[in-house]
Motif scaffolding. Structure first.
Motif, PDB file in Angstrom:
ATOM      1  N   ASP A 281       0.808  -1.219   0.000  1.00  0.00           N
ATOM      2  CA  ASP A 281       0.000   0.000   0.000  1.00  0.00           C
ATOM      3  C   ASP A 281       0.845   1.275   0.000  1.00  0.00           C
ATOM      4  OD1 ASP A 281      -2.366  -1.460   0.051  1.00  0.00           O
ATOM      5  OD2 ASP A 281      -2.335  -1.592   2.241  1.00  0.00           O
TER       6      ASP A 281
ATOM      7  N   ARG B 197       2.895   1.907  -5.434  1.00  0.00           N
ATOM      8  CA  ARG B 197       1.890   2.439  -6.380  1.00  0.00           C
ATOM      9  C   ARG B 197       2.554   3.144  -7.546  1.00  0.00           C
ATOM     10  NH1 ARG B 197      -0.944   4.016  -1.731  1.00  0.00           N
ATOM     11  NH2 ARG B 197      -0.371   6.179  -2.087  1.00  0.00           N
ATOM     12  N   ARG B 198       3.517   4.008  -7.261  1.00  0.00           N
ATOM     13  CA  ARG B 198       4.168   4.765  -8.334  1.00  0.00           C
ATOM     14  C   ARG B 198       4.973   3.861  -9.258  1.00  0.00           C
ATOM     15  NH1 ARG B 198       6.008  10.715  -6.626  1.00  0.00           N
ATOM     16  NH2 ARG B 198       6.687  10.579  -8.772  1.00  0.00           N
TER      17      ARG B 198
ATOM     18  N   THR C 211       4.389   0.677  -9.894  1.00  0.00           N
ATOM     19  CA  THR C 211       3.501  -0.171 -10.684  1.00  0.00           C
ATOM     20  C   THR C 211       2.719   0.620 -11.727  1.00  0.00           C
ATOM     21  OG1 THR C 211       1.805  -0.063  -8.970  1.00  0.00           O
ATOM     22  CG2 THR C 211       3.261  -1.962  -8.929  1.00  0.00           C
ATOM     23  N   GLU C 212       2.505   1.903 -11.467  1.00  0.00           N
ATOM     24  CA  GLU C 212       1.802   2.759 -12.444  1.00  0.00           C
ATOM     25  C   GLU C 212       2.701   3.164 -13.586  1.00  0.00           C
ATOM     26  OE1 GLU C 212       0.407   6.047 -10.166  1.00  0.00           O
ATOM     27  OE2 GLU C 212      -1.124   4.876  -9.135  1.00  0.00           O
ATOM     28  N   GLY C 213       3.999   3.323 -13.324  1.00  0.00           N
ATOM     29  CA  GLY C 213       4.928   3.848 -14.323  1.00  0.00           C
ATOM     30  C   GLY C 213       5.428   2.811 -15.199  1.00  0.00           C
TER      31      GLY C 213
END
Length: 125
Positions: A115, A120-121, A123-125
Motif C-alpha cells: 500500500d 503504487r508509483r 507499478t503505475e509507471g
C-alpha cells in the motif's frame, strides 16, 4: 605550500560521542549485488511495526551509488535544499537530502508494504 597530512584528510566527521559504533568487517559484495544493511538500522519486513531507519547523516560513507536524474529532478532537489536553508535554517547538501528522502521512503515501504506510495508509483509507471 603545505599539503594536508593523512590526519587532516581522514578526520572524523562526527563528534566522538556521536560516532557510530564500529561495524564488524563485512566481505565485499560482488558488483551488482545488493549491499548488506548497515548495523544499527532496521533491516526489513521481519521487524516490529513502527521501526524506523535513520539516515546516516554526516558520517564517512564507505559506499557510493551513482544515480542519473533529469534536469528537472535535479532542479527540484536543489530547490528543496535551498528551501530547507531559507525556511528552516537547515544547511544540508544534496547527498544528505537524498539519503534522508530514501530513508523516509524505505520506512514507508516497510510499514505499508504493497500500500505504500512507492509501490503504487512503480507499478503505475
Amino acid at each position: 605550500m603545505r599539503l594536508p597530512d593523512a590526519d587532516d584528510l581522514f578526520r572524523p566527521t562526527a563528534p566522538a560521542e556521536q560516532a557510530p559504533p564500529t561495524a564488524p568487517a563485512i566481505p565485499a559484495t560482488a558488483p551488482g549485488a545488493a549491499p548488506a544493511a548497515p548495523t544499527g538500522r532496521a533491516t526489513g519486513a521481519g521487524e516490529a511495526a513502527g521501526s524506523t531507519r535513520a539516515a546516516s547523516g554526516r558520517v564517512k560513507h564507505d559506499e557510493k551509488m551513482t544515480v542519473y536524474v533529469t534536469a528537472d529532478e535535479l532542479h527540484r532537489v536543489e530547490d528543496a535544499r535551498l528551501a530547507l536553508r531559507r525556511h528552516h535554517g537547515l544547511a544540508v547538501d544534496r547527498g544528505r537530502l537524498v539519503r534522508e528522502a530514501v530513508a523516509l521512503v524505505l520506512d514507508d515501504l516497510d510499514s505499508q508494504g504493497a500500500d505504500s506510495p512507492l509501490v503504487r508509483r512503480l507499478t503505475e509507471g
